[in-house]
Design a protein around this motif. Structure first.
Motif, mmCIF file in Angstrom:
data_model
loop_
_atom_site.group_PDB
_atom_site.id
_atom_site.type_symbol
_atom_site.label_atom_id
_atom_site.label_comp_id
_atom_site.label_asym_id
_atom_site.label_seq_id
_atom_site.Cartn_x
_atom_site.Cartn_y
_atom_site.Cartn_z
ATOM 1 N N ALA A 1 5.768 -4.204 -15.798
ATOM 2 C CA ALA A 1 6.036 -3.028 -15.167
ATOM 3 C C ALA A 1 5.167 -1.980 -15.550
ATOM 4 O O ALA A 1 4.588 -1.193 -14.761
ATOM 5 C CB ALA A 1 7.441 -2.467 -15.323
ATOM 6 N N TRP A 2 4.693 -1.712 -16.939
ATOM 7 C CA TRP A 2 3.733 -0.850 -17.494
ATOM 8 C C TRP A 2 2.431 -0.703 -16.688
ATOM 9 O O TRP A 2 1.792 0.064 -16.423
ATOM 10 C CB TRP A 2 3.770 -0.684 -18.894
ATOM 11 N N TYR A 3 2.115 -2.174 -16.693
ATOM 12 C CA TYR A 3 0.727 -2.440 -16.091
ATOM 13 C C TYR A 3 0.810 -2.193 -14.546
ATOM 14 O O TYR A 3 -0.085 -1.531 -13.948
ATOM 15 C CB TYR A 3 0.431 -3.817 -16.274
ATOM 16 N N GLY B 1 0.695 -1.214 0.137
ATOM 17 C CA GLY B 1 0.179 -0.033 0.025
ATOM 18 C C GLY B 1 0.782 1.223 0.052
ATOM 19 O O GLY B 1 0.281 2.399 0.079
ATOM 20 N N ARG B 2 2.198 1.059 -0.284
ATOM 21 C CA ARG B 2 3.194 2.218 -0.138
ATOM 22 C C ARG B 2 3.336 2.958 -1.429
ATOM 23 O O ARG B 2 4.303 2.690 -2.277
ATOM 24 C CB ARG B 2 4.343 1.958 0.552
ATOM 25 N N TYR B 3 2.013 3.177 -2.274
ATOM 26 C CA TYR B 3 2.146 3.524 -3.562
ATOM 27 C C TYR B 3 3.220 4.672 -3.897
ATOM 28 O O TYR B 3 3.800 4.714 -4.953
ATOM 29 C CB TYR B 3 0.645 3.866 -4.198
ATOM 30 N N ASP B 4 3.134 5.830 -3.117
ATOM 31 C CA ASP B 4 4.128 6.984 -3.512
ATOM 32 C C ASP B 4 5.729 6.458 -3.273
ATOM 33 O O ASP B 4 6.378 6.788 -4.104
ATOM 34 C CB ASP B 4 3.942 7.788 -2.324
ATOM 35 N N THR C 1 -1.751 0.915 -12.468
ATOM 36 C CA THR C 1 -2.312 0.483 -11.435
ATOM 37 C C THR C 1 -2.009 1.303 -10.098
ATOM 38 O O THR C 1 -2.810 1.522 -9.233
ATOM 39 C CB THR C 1 -2.367 -0.868 -11.132
ATOM 40 N N THR C 2 -0.642 1.498 -10.204
ATOM 41 C CA THR C 2 -0.285 2.449 -8.944
ATOM 42 C C THR C 2 -0.721 3.837 -9.194
ATOM 43 O O THR C 2 -1.085 4.382 -7.863
ATOM 44 C CB THR C 2 1.350 2.294 -9.081
ATOM 45 N N LEU C 3 -0.585 4.256 -10.370
ATOM 46 C CA LEU C 3 -1.077 5.857 -10.572
ATOM 47 C C LEU C 3 -2.650 5.731 -10.218
ATOM 48 O O LEU C 3 -3.155 6.711 -9.555
ATOM 49 C CB LEU C 3 -0.967 5.990 -11.684
#
Length: 660
Positions: free
Chosen positions: A228-230, A206-209, A234-236
């Motif tokens: 990695a693109w995918y 959950g540490r997306y930043d 999802t992170t953004l």
């Protein structure tokens, strides 16, 4: 010379060996021996670092996970499930999963075996070894190793090692050979794999930043790294940031989908069809293809249910979410979607049961508290909702969860007319989020409050004029500027010329950003706002039938309660009080679990207007009921809104006596 019986036996034996060699029959294997069964899952522990390079061990662990994702025989337990088990064991969910801890998790969760290994320095090269260990006995069930002459040979070595393990477990030779080489479904760059692995681990926690820069590095090091693109897309999305970059990253993953595992490919296609092309039919077909391959794939079940949700098939969405929970009771998303569907269907008792199961299985984290708050707000129990959102805002929660909780508290305060409180929470959410676009949100929210709640369109326009002229607006990427929302606000404030100018300016700026901008303009959100804008402009021109058509199409983008207030206003403005009341009552009677978003700018004004319409037709009882709900809702509203409350009290007294 062999006799007839001996010859027949020899022929059968030779045929058996031939079939085994061809991969049509299994060799002696863990599945053949009954130690494991088809579709069993293993716990993958983190490879031990014996080479003085922990990031290398992390990358090898992730590479093995990706390669095992190609197996149709057995799989690996999801990181979410492992983290959930660790929380229930009262261990930090970020704890390093050693072989010993992995066995504890396996025994607790009912998994039969653990897959562990290590990376050892061997002169100028490396030795990579792995073993499958029985969870209950601790006995080594299978063990293999591979050497790599240099760092550049590590990915091929992991590929060879994984294939040996899969073959030993029981996968047919043909199945193993059919799988794409590891470098083809990940990356040939060890450094890109390192960066991706670190980002995936942080994102999973959950540490997306923190995850974002690692994923950005991964795709810069290998622009063909589809996974990695995918993960970047999802992170953004989880950060609620940069929709243009989300579209670009998902489009890149889709273009490179042949470099994904079969499961990842179906998932990427489904998300691309849904969110980039807005083709829900093809998205559902892709999810169903994944389920045909893996009927217990929790993510596919959950996302297919989410697609049905947007089609307003809430019963179908609930069924699929329940199946997803049965497939993996440790993922939070299916609980969220099941509660959403149950509340929207008005099944509050069932939703309470689901929440109880969620809490017992995963604990009362920030996501759980947000869901408690949403259900309370759907019931109109705003005090309980505020307490739940407040618990989700606790300092112990993650930054992203806290930002989301602050946003919900802001929306809830708007619903109750507490505008100063709402803006404080908006500013807190923006500060926690840290994204440039989020810094615009407090000003936009205040402008909508001016327009819809304070009934001051001139002030709303001046505020938005100032926002667009300020330096903060230009600092935001064109694809992340709220052009659509601003154009709609101008239209609703009676500035049609300015609305059209901003809409055109936004299209030019977004289109100039490149292919991602073009895709964004073709997406569902832009088309939804476009329909709403056209409906609003036509309404002001007195073209009511055409306006209603556009507003209905805007509502169909997401269904539920979205745009129902505006649709009711269109009928109201046309003088069709019966249709206006029918739509308003449909909105007021909805138990949609996300209605709080619409209620922020609509619930108070609609209640007051419904009271006026019923009063005009002589229905004093229903008028009194609407006025009373409005007075109760805004009882503690800001002073600037109290004149509206006083007027409603006066009308309530006129139709029903003193308010209770």
């Amino acid at each position: 010379m062999l006799g007839p019986v001996a010859a027949a036996v020899a022929a059968l034996a030779a045929g058996y060996v031939g079939l085994r060699t061809a991969g049509l029959l299994p060799e002696a294997s863990l599945v053949a021996e009954g130690v494991l069964a088809p579709r069993d899952q293993l716990i993958l522990t983190e490879f031990a670092d014996r080479a003085g390079d922990s990031s290398l061990a992390t990358a090898v662990t992730e590479a093995l996970r990706v390669d095992f994702a190609q197996s149709r025989l057995v799989g690996l337990a999801s990181p979410d499930r492992v983290r959930s088990a660790l929380r229930l064991m009262q261990r930090p969910d970020t704890a390093r999963l050693t072989p010993a801890l992995g066995r504890e998790v396996a025994l607790r969760e009912g998994f039969k075996a653990v897959l562990s290994g290590e990376v050892t320095r061997l002169g100028e090269g490396y030795m990579i070894s792995a073993q499958v260990v029985g969870a209950d006995s601790g006995r080594v069930l299978a063990a293999h190793r591979e050497s790599a002459g240099s760092a550049a040979e590590i990915i091929p070595a992991v590929d060879r090692l994984s294939r040996k393990l899969r073959r030993h477990i029981g996968e047919s030779l043909r199945g193993v050979r059919a799988a794409a080489p590891l470098a083809a479904v990940t990356t040939g760059s060890l450094e890109a794999l390192r960066q991706y692995s670190l980002g995936a681990r942080l994102g999973g926690a959950g540490r997306y930043d923190d995850a974002l820069p690692f994923l950005e590095n991964a795709v810069q090091l290998d622009t063909a790294f589809a996974t990695a693109w995918y993960a970047l897309a999802t992170t953004l999305w989880n950060l609620r940031r940069d929709p243009g970059r989300q579209v670009e990253a998902l489009s890149r993953a889709y273009a490179l989908r042949e470099r994904l595992t079969e499961r990842e490919r179906y998932a990427t296609e489904a998300q691309y069809f849904e969110w980039v092309l807005d083709d829900r039919g093809r998205a559902r077909a892709a999810w169903r293809s994944l389920l045909a391959m893996d009927p217990e794939h929790s993510g596919a079940l959950n996302n297919l249910g989410l697609s049905l949700w947007f089609e307003e098939d809430y019963a179908g969405a609930a069924e699929l979410a329940a199946r997803a929970i049965r497939a993996d009771s440790t993922a939070a998303a299916p609980y969220t979607n099941l509660v959403d569907a149950q509340v929207t269907l008005g099944r509050f008792a069932a939703a309470e049961t689901t929440l109880a199961r969620w809490r017992a299985r995963l604990g009362a984290d920030a996501g759980y508290e947000v869901q408690v708050g949403l259900m309370a707000s759907a019931r109109g129990d705003y005090d309980s909702a505020a307490r739940a959102f407040g618990r989700a805002l606790a300092p112990s929660a993650g930054t992203n969860d806290r930002s989301r909780a602050a946003s919900f508290l802001a929306v809830l305060a708007d619903v109750r007319g507490r505008l100063r409180e709402a803006r404080r929470y908006d500013r807190l959410a923006a500060d926690l989020d840290g994204g440039a676009s989020e810094m615009l949100r407090p000003a936009m929210a205040e402008s909508w409050a001016d327009l819809r709640l304070r009934l001051n369109p001139g002030r709303a326009v001046r505020r938005v004029d100032s926002l667009m002229a300020g330096p903060g607006f230009e600092r935001v990427e064109a694809t992340d500027r709220p052009y659509d929302e601003i154009a709609l606000l101008y239209a609703m404030a009676g500035r049609p010329g300015r609305a059209r100018d901003v809409a055109a300016e936004g299209e030019r700026a977004i289109r100039a950003s490149g292919p991602a901008g073009e895709r964004l303009l073709a997406g569902r959100d832009h088309r939804m706002f476009g329909e709403a804008l056209q409906g609003t402009l036509l309404l002001q021109e007195g073209r009511f039938d055409e306006a209603v058509g556009h507003l209905r199409r805007a509502r169909n983008a997401y269904g539920g309660v979205w745009w129902l207030p505006e649709l009711g206003m269109a009928f109201d403005r046309s003088g069709n009080a019966d249709s206006a009341l029918a739509v308003y009552e449909r909105y007021l009677g909805s138990t949609h679990n996300f209605r709080i978003y619409v209620d922020a700018g609509s619930l108070g004004p609609i209640l007051r207007r419904v009271g006026e319409l019923y009063e005009a037709r002589g229905d004093r009882a229903r008028a009194a009921q609407a006025y009373q709900r409005f007075v109760a809702l805004w009882r503690e509203a800001d002073p600037v809104l109290q004149p509206q409350v006083a007027e409603a009290r006066r009308r309530l007294t006129a139709v029903a006596g003193e308010p209770r």
